[in-house]
Design an enzyme around this catalytic site. Structure first.
Site, short mmCIF file in Angstrom:
data_model
loop_
_atom_site.label_atom_id
_atom_site.label_comp_id
_atom_site.label_asym_id
_atom_site.label_seq_id
_atom_site.Cartn_x
_atom_site.Cartn_y
_atom_site.Cartn_z
N CYS A 1 0.82 -1.21 0.00
CA CYS A 1 0.00 0.00 0.00
C CYS A 1 0.86 1.27 0.00
CB CYS A 1 -1.00 -0.06 1.15
SG CYS A 1 -2.39 1.05 0.87
N HIS B 1 -3.07 -5.14 1.81
CA HIS B 1 -2.32 -5.37 3.05
C HIS B 1 -2.36 -6.84 3.46
CE1 HIS B 1 -2.01 -1.09 4.34
NE2 HIS B 1 -3.13 -0.95 3.69
N GLU C 1 -0.45 -8.26 5.37
CA GLU C 1 -0.05 -8.31 6.79
C GLU C 1 -1.26 -8.19 7.70
OE1 GLU C 1 0.37 -5.83 4.73
OE2 GLU C 1 0.18 -3.89 5.72
#
Ligand code: GLN
Length: 198
Positions: A78, A172, A174
């Site tokens: 991002c 994302h 993560e």
């Protein structure tokens, strides 16, 4: 392999956890000596303008730019994608990127339609399973050079791209608890690039 996560702003801990899950040593880095000591770098999601400004405050902007340019494997999610782009569309005045990936990225591109959303996307890592992708005020890629391969798209806008040594996603991984992208970065981008250097 020791992977640094640039810890100036953004979701650093989440990336460190995903990298641990892939079995690599992962550390938060912000000082020049810390950045020098890693084999590969992750640029987290957050706010690209803040991260680049803080990199200048910490005196590491040039170092990061040079290490990326000289082929250190790097992954940006991002805001991290924006920081890797050679060209930023809808940039804040004076906004700088580290560059390294020959793409033009439009900042907050999905944001004008809808701020945040999840989508199940196809990712070109050889698996046919869909991947849950989380988009938060996300950019998309508007142009790529011949050196860049598109790995995933949403509504025909590229959202995951790679070159030989750099990987970037608009979303994302993560945050979604799926370590497929981090694994891809380690196994398909960083390891082959580092093997070559040896
Ligand atoms: N819109 C942010 C930027 O320009 C990126 C958002 C994110 O990383 N979730 O940096």
């Amino acid at each position: 392999m020791k992977v640094g996560v640039l810890a100036l702003q953004g979701d650093v801990r989440e990336h460190i956890n995903s990298l641990f899950d892939c079995g690599v040593e992962a550390v938060a880095v912000r000082r020049a000596s810390e950045i020098q000591s890693v084999d590969a770098l992750v640029l987290p999601g957050g706010e690209s303008t803040t991260i680049s400004q803080l990199s200048e405050v910490f005196g590491v902007y040039q170092l990061i730019k040079e290490r990326i340019a000289s082929g250190m494997p790097v992954y940006g999610s991002c805001a991290g994608m924006i920081l890797l782009a050679e060209e930023i569309l809808d940039a804040k005045v004076g906004q700088k990127s580290f560059g390294g990936l020959e793409i033009a990225v439009r900042r907050n591109a999905f944001g004008r339609q809808i701020d945040s959303f999840e989508s199940d996307i196809e990712f070109a890592d050889g698996s046919t399973d869909l991947m849950k992708a989380v988009f938060i005020r996300a950019p998309w890629v508007e142009r790529v050079s011949d050196s860049v391969q598109i790995l995933a798209s949403v509504d025909s806008h590229p959202v995951a791209v790679r070159s030989k040594t750099a990987l970037a996603t608009s979303f994302h991984p993560e945050l979604s608890g799926d370590d497929r992208i981090h694994r891809y970065f380690i196994e398909q981008v960083a390891r082959p690039a580092l093997e070559k250097v040896k």
